[in-house]
Design a protein around this motif. Structure first.
Motif, PDB file in Angstrom:
ATOM      1  N   THR A   1       0.837  -1.206   0.000  1.00 25.04           N
ATOM      2  CA  THR A   1       0.000   0.000   0.000  1.00 25.04           C
ATOM      3  C   THR A   1       0.873   1.258   0.000  1.00 25.04           C
ATOM      4  OG1 THR A   1      -1.618  -1.248   1.273  1.00 25.04           O
ATOM      5  CG2 THR A   1      -1.948   1.122   1.182  1.00 25.04           C
ATOM      6  N   ILE A   2       1.908   1.256   0.840  1.00 27.78           N
ATOM      7  CA  ILE A   2       2.811   2.421   0.897  1.00 27.78           C
ATOM      8  C   ILE A   2       3.445   2.625  -0.482  1.00 27.78           C
ATOM      9  CG2 ILE A   2       4.982   3.313   1.875  1.00 27.78           C
ATOM     10  CD1 ILE A   2       4.327   1.605   4.396  1.00 27.78           C
ATOM     11  N   GLN A   3       3.903   1.521  -1.061  1.00 29.18           N
ATOM     12  CA  GLN A   3       4.612   1.652  -2.341  1.00 29.18           C
ATOM     13  C   GLN A   3       3.688   2.128  -3.456  1.00 29.18           C
ATOM     14  OE1 GLN A   3       6.883  -2.011  -2.482  1.00 29.18           O
ATOM     15  NE2 GLN A   3       8.461  -1.104  -1.166  1.00 29.18           N
ATOM     16  N   PHE A   4       2.418   1.726  -3.388  1.00 24.91           N
ATOM     17  CA  PHE A   4       1.455   2.220  -4.381  1.00 24.91           C
ATOM     18  C   PHE A   4       1.345   3.745  -4.276  1.00 24.91           C
ATOM     19  CE2 PHE A   4      -2.831   3.823  -5.105  1.00 24.91           C
ATOM     20  CZ  PHE A   4      -3.043   3.448  -6.428  1.00 24.91           C
ATOM     21  N   VAL A   5       1.168   4.242  -3.041  1.00 23.47           N
ATOM     22  CA  VAL A   5       0.982   5.695  -2.854  1.00 23.47           C
ATOM     23  C   VAL A   5       2.233   6.451  -3.308  1.00 23.47           C
ATOM     24  CG1 VAL A   5       0.541   7.535  -1.160  1.00 23.47           C
ATOM     25  CG2 VAL A   5      -0.635   5.338  -0.940  1.00 23.47           C
ATOM     26  N   LYS A   6       3.392   5.923  -2.946  1.00 19.83           N
ATOM     27  CA  LYS A   6       4.653   6.607  -3.305  1.00 19.83           C
ATOM     28  C   LYS A   6       4.803   6.694  -4.819  1.00 19.83           C
ATOM     29  CE  LYS A   6       5.764   7.630   0.570  1.00 19.83           C
ATOM     30  NZ  LYS A   6       5.808   8.994   0.922  1.00 19.83           N
ATOM     31  N   LYS A   7       4.527   5.559  -5.494  1.00 20.81           N
ATOM     32  CA  LYS A   7       4.743   5.503  -6.948  1.00 20.81           C
ATOM     33  C   LYS A   7       3.720   6.382  -7.668  1.00 20.81           C
ATOM     34  CE  LYS A   7       5.572   2.123 -10.519  1.00 20.81           C
ATOM     35  NZ  LYS A   7       4.500   1.331 -11.087  1.00 20.81           N
ATOM     36  N   GLN A   8       2.482   6.252  -7.237  1.00 25.44           N
ATOM     37  CA  GLN A   8       1.381   6.948  -7.908  1.00 25.44           C
ATOM     38  C   GLN A   8       1.564   8.470  -7.877  1.00 25.44           C
ATOM     39  OE1 GLN A   8      -0.522   4.844  -9.229  1.00 25.44           O
ATOM     40  NE2 GLN A   8      -2.329   5.957  -9.911  1.00 25.44           N
ATOM     41  N   TYR A   9       2.112   8.991  -6.766  1.00 27.75           N
ATOM     42  CA  TYR A   9       2.200  10.445  -6.598  1.00 27.75           C
ATOM     43  C   TYR A   9       3.652  10.933  -6.517  1.00 27.75           C
ATOM     44  CZ  TYR A   9      -2.705   9.743  -5.899  1.00 27.75           C
ATOM     45  OH  TYR A   9      -4.011   9.379  -6.097  1.00 27.75           O
ATOM     46  N   ASN A  10       4.565  10.136  -7.085  1.00 33.43           N
ATOM     47  CA  ASN A  10       5.994  10.511  -7.109  1.00 33.43           C
ATOM     48  C   ASN A  10       6.522  10.966  -5.754  1.00 33.43           C
ATOM     49  OD1 ASN A  10       6.294   9.987  -9.819  1.00 33.43           O
ATOM     50  ND2 ASN A  10       5.396  11.980 -10.360  1.00 33.43           N
ATOM     51  N   GLY A  11       6.079  10.310  -4.703  1.00 36.01           N
ATOM     52  CA  GLY A  11       6.586  10.617  -3.366  1.00 36.01           C
ATOM     53  C   GLY A  11       6.054  11.907  -2.765  1.00 36.01           C
ATOM     54  N   ARG A  12       5.077  12.548  -3.448  1.00 32.29           N
ATOM     55  CA  ARG A  12       4.602  13.848  -2.930  1.00 32.29           C
ATOM     56  C   ARG A  12       3.530  13.718  -1.851  1.00 32.29           C
ATOM     57  NH1 ARG A  12       4.327  14.982  -8.279  1.00 32.29           N
ATOM     58  NH2 ARG A  12       2.076  14.883  -8.159  1.00 32.29           N
TER      59      ARG A  12
END
Ligand code: IMP
Length: 501
Positions: free
Chosen positions: A273-284
């Motif tokens: 889940t964390i990695q999805f959020v990071k990737k989807q929003y370029n860490g923003r």
């Protein structure tokens, strides 16, 4: 062979702080409660900072848009509960982001054909005395009139009297037109000596109220937690099941920060889940994770990219996880070990990851203890459930006002995602209870008092900031006999307060 800790795990109640030298400079008005909310690299400012170290729990009975607005005014943050339909949660998030300070959506609304008794019931339920009378009984229906305490005398009037017969009709009301500025609204309030001003649109539908007291209180909130557009900052809870649909809707609605809500964070589900959020929003988009109670859990979530990490299993006031599943750890011991792991991680990588002590705060001094033990901020459920702003009903139980408070693991919450450990399993057994907590009034007054106590104790410890407290606090474990000694003892109390937070 299984691993055994050699020491028992402890709770907050078993610890006390020892005063350190304090100079004249150590006075509460000099204390800063600012604290990082998300990870930061050595020497850099974090993307988000809290002005007070409090966040409200990701729970149906705690964190809706009203709690979020009230808490952001104080400098803290709410995570809007995720155990609801995605659209409903997104609506709450946008209600916070679109909130115009001073313009309040009416929460007490009634139809003209309802009765005085209905008005009295509504007043108990919402705690508010200004009721909008609208054509359809909603907060945005055509405004027909307003009822305040000045319009009726319950002792002299028949309770079945219709609202339309005693309300102040629209023809006699001063109203503001949609688009009016807060300053203009306040000029009308002063000119006409009003307590509230209804704002209506071109069709005569109610948009909001401006209250005299809110204008005055706005000046009292120097700590407000605002984004760069001067809107309140708000968080939202997510789960490890429907995040691919939920997260985009929440971000679109304006959520500033996310937090995975789960009773056990040491899992592959959280990492994904964390990695999805990071990737989807370029860490923003920052995302917090948890809950964990040891170094291994912390290191796992830190490496997975969590922006803050929640500590605590089984210590929540409504929690029965330890009884039902036999998992958990004394909150103080968990926090001390995780804070050490966080500091080691910082030494090793130059990345500081804030930790949040979640659950089990009973007295205000538990907040100070948690901070001294290394927490950067605390998450509280029971504490916030007691206030006017929490989403639940205020009810009279045996002559005392209470607010309802239920766990996310109770069957009432139906929050299956928080507890199932994979697949589509439904909640097989409860991990939380449905309860009452003593009603405690407005959030503002309570938070002010609690923070004042935290600041006073920090001064006793010779510290003016949370990082100083974390570094210099002296703590001691106490015996059960000295816990008894710590309360009033060997005297007969004249006044027993139900609510001793
Ligand atoms: P409190 O501040 O002691 O009331 O604890 C609130 C915390 O309890 C929440 O932030 C959650 O981490 C946790 N929690 C919420 N609902 C449940 C439940 O039903 N069972 C176990 N823990 C819960």
């Amino acid at each position: 062979m299984a691993f055994y800790y050699t020491e028992p795990s402890h709770t907050f109640n078993e610890y006390l702080l020892i005063p350190r030298y304090s100079s004249k400079e150590h006075s509460p008005q000099n204390v800063s409660l600012r604290t990082p909310l998300v990870r930061m690299k050595n020497g850099e400012e974090p993307q988000f900072t809290l002005n007070i170290p409090l966040v409200s729990a990701i729970m149906q009975s705690v964190s809706n848009d009203k709690t979020a607005i009230a808490l952001a005014k104080e400098g803290g943050l709410s995570f809007i509960f995720g155990s609801q339909a995605i659209e409903k949660q997104a609506e709450m998030v946008s209600a916070v982001k679109n909130y115009k300070a001073g313009f309040v959506e009416s929460d007490s609304n009634i139809l003209p054909r309802q009765t005085l008794q209905d008005i009295l019931d509504l007043k108990i339920k919402t705690g508010h005395t200004t009721v909008a009378v609208t054509e359809d009984g909603s907060a945005h229906g055509k405004l027909l009139g307003v009822v305040t305490g000045r319009d009726y005398r319950p002792s002299r009037m028949d309770r079945s009297l219709l609202v339309s017969e005693f309300m102040t009709p629209i023809s006699k009301l001063t109203v503001g037109k949609e688009g009016i500025s807060l300053a203009e609204a306040n000029d009308l309030i002063w000119e006409y000596k009003l307590n509230s001003l209804p704002i209506v649109n071109e069709k005569g539908e109610l948009v909001a109220f401006v209250f005299r007291k809110d204008y005055e209180s706005k000046k009292e909130n120097p700590n407000e937690l605002l984004d760069e557009k001067k809107r309140y900052i708000v968080g939202a809870g997510i789960n490890t099941r429907d995040y691919k649909e939920r997260v985009p809707a929440l971000i679109e609605a304006g959520a500033d920060i996310l937090c995975i809500d789960s009773s056990d964070g040491f899992s592959e589900w959280q990492k994904e889940t964390i990695q999805f959020v990071k990737k989807q929003y370029n860490g923003r988009v920052p995302v917090g994770a948890g809950n964990i109670v040891d170094k291994d859990g912390f290191d796992f979530l830190a490496d997975a990219g969590a922006d803050f990490i929640k500590v605590g299993i089984g210590g929540g006031s409504i929690c029965i996880t330890r009884e039902t599943k036999g998992i958990g750890r004394g909150q103080a011991t968990a926090l001390i070990e995780v804070a050490k792991a966080r500091n080691e991680y910082y030494e090793r990588t130059g990345v500081y990851i804030p930790i949040c002590s979640d659950g089990g705060i009973v007295y205000d001094h538990h907040i100070t203890l948690a901070l001294a033990m290394g927490a950067d901020f605390c998450m509280l459920g029971r504490y916030f459930a007691r206030f006017d702003e929490s989403p639940t009903n205020k009810v009279l139980v045996n002559g005392t006002y209470m607010k309802e408070y239920w766990g996310e693991g109770s069957s009432r919450a139906r929050n299956w995602q928080r507890y199932d450990s994979g697949g589509d399993a439904k909640l097989a057994f409860e991990e939380g209870v449905d309860s009452y907590v003593p009603y405690a009034g407005p959030l503002h007054d309570n938070v002010q008092e609690s923070m004042h106590k935290v600041k006073a104790t920090m001064c006793n410890c010779g510290t003016l900031t949370i990082p100083e407290l974390q570094k210099h606090a002296k703590l001691t474990l106490v015996s059960s006999a000295s816990i008894t000694e710590g309360g009033a003892h060997d005297v007969i109390l004249k006044d027993i307060h139900a609510n001793r937070t």
